[in-house]
Motif scaffolding. Structure first.
Motif, PDB file in Angstrom:
ATOM      1  N   PHE A 386       5.105  43.408 -40.400  1.00 11.29           N
ATOM      2  CA  PHE A 386       3.428  43.250 -41.192  1.00 11.29           C
ATOM      3  C   PHE A 386       3.352  42.059 -41.359  1.00 11.29           C
ATOM      4  CE2 PHE A 386       0.019  43.023 -43.757  1.00 11.29           C
ATOM      5  CZ  PHE A 386      -1.748  43.489 -42.653  1.00 11.29           C
ATOM      6  N   THR A 387       3.127  40.867 -40.403  1.00 10.95           N
ATOM      7  CA  THR A 387       2.123  39.491 -40.967  1.00 10.95           C
ATOM      8  C   THR A 387       0.934  38.938 -41.650  1.00 10.95           C
ATOM      9  OG1 THR A 387       4.146  38.472 -39.370  1.00 10.95           O
ATOM     10  CG2 THR A 387       2.936  37.520 -40.214  1.00 10.95           C
ATOM     11  N   TYR A 388       0.960  38.654 -42.887  1.00 16.82           N
ATOM     12  CA  TYR A 388      -0.282  38.474 -42.994  1.00 16.82           C
ATOM     13  C   TYR A 388      -0.394  36.594 -43.562  1.00 16.82           C
ATOM     14  CZ  TYR A 388      -5.073  38.501 -45.156  1.00 16.82           C
ATOM     15  OH  TYR A 388      -6.257  38.808 -45.564  1.00 16.82           O
ATOM     16  N   PRO A 389      -1.769  36.330 -43.069  1.00 15.07           N
ATOM     17  CA  PRO A 389      -2.588  34.567 -43.667  1.00 15.07           C
ATOM     18  C   PRO A 389      -3.102  34.634 -44.752  1.00 15.07           C
ATOM     19  CG  PRO A 389      -3.462  35.303 -41.875  1.00 15.07           C
ATOM     20  CD  PRO A 389      -2.800  36.324 -41.655  1.00 15.07           C
ATOM     21  N   PHE A 390      -2.748  34.387 -45.813  1.00 16.43           N
ATOM     22  CA  PHE A 390      -3.319  34.357 -47.176  1.00 16.43           C
ATOM     23  C   PHE A 390      -4.076  33.098 -47.200  1.00 16.43           C
ATOM     24  CE2 PHE A 390       0.166  37.200 -48.517  1.00 16.43           C
ATOM     25  CZ  PHE A 390      -0.107  38.044 -49.042  1.00 16.43           C
ATOM     26  N   LEU A 398       6.551  41.221 -44.495  1.00 14.76           N
ATOM     27  CA  LEU A 398       7.390  42.370 -44.984  1.00 14.76           C
ATOM     28  C   LEU A 398       7.081  42.870 -43.349  1.00 14.76           C
ATOM     29  CD1 LEU A 398       8.016  43.228 -47.054  1.00 14.76           C
ATOM     30  CD2 LEU A 398       6.234  44.817 -47.020  1.00 14.76           C
ATOM     31  N   GLY A 399       8.657  43.215 -44.274  1.00 16.38           N
ATOM     32  CA  GLY A 399       9.459  43.712 -42.347  1.00 16.38           C
ATOM     33  C   GLY A 399      10.564  45.230 -42.692  1.00 16.38           C
ATOM     34  N   VAL A 400      10.290  46.773 -42.494  1.00 19.21           N
ATOM     35  CA  VAL A 400      11.697  47.090 -42.581  1.00 19.21           C
ATOM     36  C   VAL A 400      12.618  47.817 -41.433  1.00 19.21           C
ATOM     37  CG1 VAL A 400       9.708  49.124 -42.698  1.00 19.21           C
ATOM     38  CG2 VAL A 400      11.870  49.156 -44.239  1.00 19.21           C
TER      39      VAL A 400
END
Length: 691
Positions: A386-390, A398-400
């Protein structure tokens, strides 16, 4: 090391003495200059990976894949022969006696690493590839999170409509003859690449011949605006004679000689390898797409050796699916991926007596059976990111990944109490991964990564000295910490990439040799892998007709045993066996508008510890290669490209590969060294006809 300092001073002074730069069409993808269209993929999330491309391949002999991978900082390939390569990434895999493990190998989206974790990159023809991407360390969530990382081979793929025939022939020293014939066809609907390759090398050493033939079909059909179906078929036959390693006296006196027993048996390996894979890509909407692949691999391997004859067949089956999507979250576009990979193979192997001593100097002769075995190996992986541009400049991913591995071993030779059949199933392992990416100025990037990785024990490492499944062997696990940057100066002409990392590995797997062909494994301690990597690329237009493109890659590897007690010997604190502390690769590439090019490549490798006690080390060495090329468009349809190369210009006697902790049998000296090829030449001619 003085050559490295001179190179740094030359590049730096040349770069910063220029104030005005002309524009050109060359593009930089991560660490390597590109000269033609390549489909950009983001295989590793938001943290950069390393890519070498077809133009880089042309600066060295097309028969040696290792020379090209060694241009990447942090990656070191020890090549004992064309069929014997050991890839280490940041020190991981350095203790493997032969071959490559702890690194996952993919051909496009198809896993070609076998069920015990071994990869044979040497089976693939360099001229069939468009690019090689390397993910260093366990930060590739979607590609297995192995401690060493992942390598993705990309076959040639035309992006523009074309129908063309191409043939490339290479001849050189020591009987080198290589030919690659291809047919390419690309329309709006259909893409087809069909290739036949042949390679024959006599080799500079005794019992060193190598012969390979291969056919590759890579095709894709656009079903509609949303769906595309792809087919990949790769068939390879190769036979490689084995000179094996030699001791120090033989290495210094006559490195062309083969090990005595391998020469007596005329030892070799014969392989037939098949890969078939189907992939379907479908775009459900602008926000969601999927690629799913199913594949089958088959390997038939026959290897007469001094101690026995090995006959093995491996059939592998796999499935991989990956979804990619995005959605709005707090008025920003968030990205996600998720998927799974299943791989199973059936490994059947048997050994026989080798009666070469009774065969009147004719080499190997198969005798009675010594063993008959079967192993079923299964791996399941699930992954998601999951990728989020702050902000516009700062993003996080974050990966798993989750892995589950099991082995079932059947002894088909012995019965009753002698039977050694057994099972080994490892607990599911969770592998988290956090990536941070910060663009603080245009073309200026900082990144950070914390990731967990693992490595499975090989077949030999799962067995006890008695040959039964070892219930106590555990998977290696480790945590990787990494900081890096990608900086660009002088209107993006100068590119400076750096990374610093530390990887802490526990339950270190040790393959201990207890016989000619008998290894056992145990978890013997922990290691700390610390390092610094530097890559410099500079693109300078000397005049309207001449361009200079120097590159430097430097690897500093401070890898040590933190805790390692082997029987009564304590090796804690010693440098990790099989890893050079310093490694430098520099290239000076001149490109004239007329089509003429000149490339000089310099390599420095520092000494390598050969034993865990660090009592013996290989000598450091320097290599220099020179390549001159010329390209000409003869007409609208016909073009040709030619090159000549001189490798190992200074005729250095060096160890291109080493065998760590080599044992001594029968009072003979340990055989640590695989000598590299002395001064040699090659020439290539490529003709391309476009309809």
């Amino acid at each position: 090391m003085k050559y490295f300092l001179i190179s740094i001073l030359f590049i730096t002074s040349f770069a910063f003495s220029q104030k005005k730069m002309a524009t050109d069409s060359i593009t930089k993808l991560n660490e390597v200059l590109l000269y033609q269209k390549v489909k950009i993929r983001h295989l590793n999330g938001i943290v950069p990976s390393s890519i070498i491309t077809i133009q880089s391949f042309k600066n060295s002999s097309p028969s040696e894949l290792s020379a090209h991978l060694n241009k990447i900082s942090g990656v070191y390939v020890l090549s004992g022969a064309l069929n014997t390569n050991r890839i280490t990434i940041r020190g991981v895999g350095s203790r493997t006696p032969y071959g490559t493990d702890k690194v996952k190998l993919y051909y496009n989206d198809i896993l070609v690493t076998n069920g015990s974790g071994f990869s044979t990159i040497e089976a693939y023809d360099l001229e069939n590839l468009n690019a090689i991407e390397v993910i260093k360390g366990p930060k590739g969530t979607a590609f297995g999170a192995n401690l060493g990382g992942a390598i993705v081979l990309r076959p040639n793929e035309n992006l523009d409509p074309v129908t063309a025939f191409q043939n490339n022939v290479t001849v050189g020293s020591y009987g080198l003859f290589k030919n690659n014939l291809s047919f390419n066809h690309k329309t709006d609907k259909l893409s087809l690449d069909l290739r036949y390759g042949h390679l024959n090398v006599e080799g500079f050493r005794e019992n060193n011949q190598y012969k390979r033939n291969g056919i590759l079909l890579n095709t894709a059909y656009v079903i509609n605006a949303k769906s595309k179906l792809s087919l990949l078929v790769n068939h390879i036959d190769y036979t490689a004679h084995i000179a094996s390693s030699i001791d120090l006296d033989a290495f210094n006196d006559d490195p062309s000689q083969a090990a005595f027993t391998w020469k007596s048996t005329k030892g070799y390996e014969a392989n037939t390898y098949k890969l078939t894979g189907f992939s379907l890509s479908h775009k459900f909407s602008e926000q969601l797409s999927n690629t799913t692949s199913v594949f089958y691999t088959h390997l038939d391997h026959y290897e007469p050796r001094p101690f026995n004859i090995l006959d093995e067949i491996t059939d592998g089956y796999g499935f991989r699916t990956q979804f990619k999507g995005d959605f709005y979250l707090n008025k920003k576009v968030a990205n996600y991926t998720f998927g799974a990979e299943v791989y199973k193979d059936d490994y059947n192997w048997s050994t026989f007596e080798n009666l070469y001593e009774e065969n009147n100097d004719a080499g190997s002769l198969q005798g009675t059976a010594l063993s008959l075995n079967k192993e079923k190996r299964s791996q399941f992986s699930a992954f998601g990111t999951f990728t989020y541009p702050f902000t516009n400049g700062f993003s996080a991913q974050l990966g798993v990944a989750i892995n589950k591995t099991s082995y079932t071993y059947q002894d088909l030779f012995n019965s009753g109490s002698e039977n050694k059949s057994g099972k080994r199933s490892f607990d599911a392992i969770v592998l988290p991964n956090l990536q941070l990416n910060y663009n603080f100025l245009k073309n200026q990037l900082l990144y950070a990564n914390v990731s967990r990785g693992y490595s499975n024990p090989s077949l030999e490492e799962t067995l006890t000295p008695e040959g039964v499944i070892n219930p106590n062997i555990a998977q290696e696990t480790g945590i990787n910490y990494e900081l890096g940057s990608q900086l660009q100066f002088l209107s993006t002409k100068l590119k400076l990439n750096t990374s610093i990392y530390q990887m802490n590995i526990k339950n270190m797997l040790v393959a201990q040799r207890i016989g000619d062909d008998q290894y056992i494994g145990k978890n013997a301690g922990s290691t700390k892998h610390q390092g610094f990597e530097l890559d410099i690329n500079y693109n300078y237009l000397i005049s309207p007709k001449l361009k200079l493109m120097p590159t430097i890659s430097y690897s500093y590897s401070n890898h040590k045993f933190v805790e390692f007690i082997d029987n009564d010997a304590n090796y804690s604190g010693n440098p990790l066996t099989g890893v050079p502390k310093h490694r430098i690769n520099t290239n000076m590439h001149f490109q004239w508008l007329s089509g003429l090019s000149l490339n000089t490549a310099y390599t420095y490798v520092s000494s390598i510890p050969l034993t865990d006690a660090n009592t013996i080390s290989s000598a450091s060495y320097n290599l220099l290669n020179i390549t001159i090329g010329y390209h000409k468009q003869l007409s609208k349809s016909l073009s040709f490209e030619t090159s000549v190369g001189i490798q190992n210009v200074t005729n250095t006697n060096y160890a291109q590969s080493i065998l760590i902790n080599a044992s001594s049998f029968g009072g003979r000296a340990p055989r640590y060294y695989y000598p590299g090829t002395p001064l040699n030449y090659y020439g290539s001619l490529q003709l391309r006809y476009r309809l």
